[in-house]
Design a protein around this motif. Sequence first.
Motif, PDB file in Angstrom:
ATOM      1  N   GLN A  39     -78.446 -90.929 -37.744  1.00 30.45           N
ATOM      2  CA  GLN A  39     -77.989 -90.924 -36.431  1.00 30.45           C
ATOM      3  C   GLN A  39     -77.130 -92.340 -36.425  1.00 30.45           C
ATOM      4  OE1 GLN A  39     -80.788 -90.369 -33.153  1.00 30.45           O
ATOM      5  NE2 GLN A  39     -79.213 -90.149 -31.651  1.00 30.45           N
ATOM      6  N   LYS A  43     -73.909 -91.982 -31.493  1.00 29.85           N
ATOM      7  CA  LYS A  43     -73.595 -90.741 -31.986  1.00 29.85           C
ATOM      8  C   LYS A  43     -74.951 -89.891 -31.884  1.00 29.85           C
ATOM      9  CE  LYS A  43     -69.553 -91.995 -34.543  1.00 29.85           C
ATOM     10  NZ  LYS A  43     -68.899 -91.881 -36.195  1.00 29.85           N
ATOM     11  N   GLU A  44     -74.564 -88.627 -32.012  1.00 30.92           N
ATOM     12  CA  GLU A  44     -75.611 -87.683 -32.066  1.00 30.92           C
ATOM     13  C   GLU A  44     -76.280 -87.653 -33.515  1.00 30.92           C
ATOM     14  OE1 GLU A  44     -74.623 -84.353 -28.576  1.00 30.92           O
ATOM     15  OE2 GLU A  44     -74.772 -83.658 -30.715  1.00 30.92           O
ATOM     16  N   ARG A  45     -77.492 -87.082 -33.752  1.00 24.58           N
ATOM     17  CA  ARG A  45     -78.124 -87.104 -34.933  1.00 24.58           C
ATOM     18  C   ARG A  45     -77.369 -85.828 -35.710  1.00 24.58           C
ATOM     19  NH1 ARG A  45     -84.481 -87.366 -35.211  1.00 24.58           N
ATOM     20  NH2 ARG A  45     -84.098 -88.988 -33.874  1.00 24.58           N
ATOM     21  N   GLU A  46     -76.927 -86.043 -36.838  1.00 29.11           N
ATOM     22  CA  GLU A  46     -76.167 -85.008 -37.513  1.00 29.11           C
ATOM     23  C   GLU A  46     -76.913 -84.803 -39.114  1.00 29.11           C
ATOM     24  OE1 GLU A  46     -72.303 -86.414 -38.745  1.00 29.11           O
ATOM     25  OE2 GLU A  46     -73.281 -88.162 -40.055  1.00 29.11           O
TER      26      GLU A  46
END
Length: 126
Positions: A39, A43-46
């Motif tokens: 993450q 931003k979103e966790r990817e």
Amino acid sequence: QVQLVESGGGLVQAGGSLRLTCTASTGTFGFFVMGWFRQAPGKEREFVASISQSSTTTDYADSVKGRFTISRDNAKTTLYLQMTSLKPDDTAVYYCAARPRWVIGVSRDRADFASWGQGTHVTVSS
């Protein structure tokens, strides 16, 4: 549920390498599909990578394929992420995660993972 502790993060220059380690508290580590996520700020966790119980199947995000390698040592209850050719875009908090015990199949969906570590910071300078 399993307790997970990541380590190995730090500051590295672009083009450098780091190896992240995730140690699990359970002696049944070999029963869990494992994954790495990251993450970045804002931003979103990817998804980064996932590995099956016996290491026969691995999966990588396109952004890290060819540069990162996920592996595990079930006897040591440890998961690894070898990162090479690092880029500033790889800067993030990296988390290891475990799917529920006995569930089969690698996954890219963070909702499929039941246990998470606290994360380790990776900063790549340009």
